[in-house]
Structure formats: C-alpha cells, structure tokens
Design an enzyme around this catalytic site. Structure first.
Site: not given
Length: 138
Positions: A56, A59-61, A64
């Site tokens: 997570l 993946g979020e990095a 973003s």
C-alpha cells in the site's frame, strides 16, 4: 512534492525517507505512466511474506507521483483523497514492479490504477488511488 511555484515543467520524482528505506527505485516517469521497483527483502512481515502495508505504501507513492506529474502540467499539485487495494498473491523474495497508469486525468481529480507484479509478471496487488488537484500556494 510540489514543483517550483509558477512553473508548468513536468515535476520530477524525488524519493522520500520511507521510499528510500523501502529500497524503491524509479524506472520511468511521465504523465502516461510511472514505474518503480522495490525489493521484497526488507519489506516482509513476520511470516516472511511481502507486507501488505508495504504494498500500500509503495502503491500510494507511485500513484501520487503520477498524479503530481499530471498536476504539474496544469500548474497545480495533488493530494491523495482515497486509496484502496486488493491483494491477489503473496511474494517471499525478488523484486516487485509498481506501475501507475491513469484512469482519469481531470482538472480537479485524477484516478490511477496501480499494478504491483512479481518478477514473473504475476499480479501481486491492484490499487486504485484518487488525488485532488489543488492550486499551488505562493
């Protein structure tokens, strides 16, 4: 994470502290696609599997970063407002690849699909991230 004020040049990714600790490496960065890699080693949970939280976080990095690159073409920046993930398969070793591609690139919101795959190309995790585009502060 914001480009220079007033600049509409494409924003370039700079790794944060967590990204560096996780061993993230940038492979490709553009409005159309952001690709990174990360080793499983050093990012495992107590059962020896790739930690879901690590999936997570990376993946979020990557999602973003993709949103901020798009936002920079509009003279804006981006902030995450929603992320969800589905874990499909575990990994115990090797290098994972994280690829963010746009689902929607708007002037107010972006949505990206982020695929995490193992070295065999098998899907480990799928994320969807939505970012709000904001005017840069002076």
């Amino acid at each position: 994470m914001t480009p220079e004020t007033g600049s509409t040049d494409l924003w370039k990714i700079t790794l944060g502290e967590l990204d560096e600790k996780m061993g993230v490496k940038i492979v490709e960065e553009s409005v159309d696609r952001v690709v990174a890699t990360m080793p499983v080693e050093g990012n495992r949970q107590s059962f020896g599997l790739l930690h879901g939280g690590a999936s997570l976080a990376v993946g979020e990095a990557v999602g973003s970063w993709a949103a901020v690159i798009h936002a920079s073409t509009l003279g804006k920046t981006a902030v995450g407002v929603d992320v969800s993930a589905t874990h499909h398969k575990s990994a115990r070793e090797g290098l994972i690849t994280i690829t963010a591609t746009p689902i929607h690139l708007g002037g107010t919101l972006t949505t990206h699909e982020v695929l995490i795959t193992n070295e065999a190309g098998q899907r480990i995790c799928t994320l969807r991230i939505t970012n709000l585009l904001l005017d840069r502060k002076a």
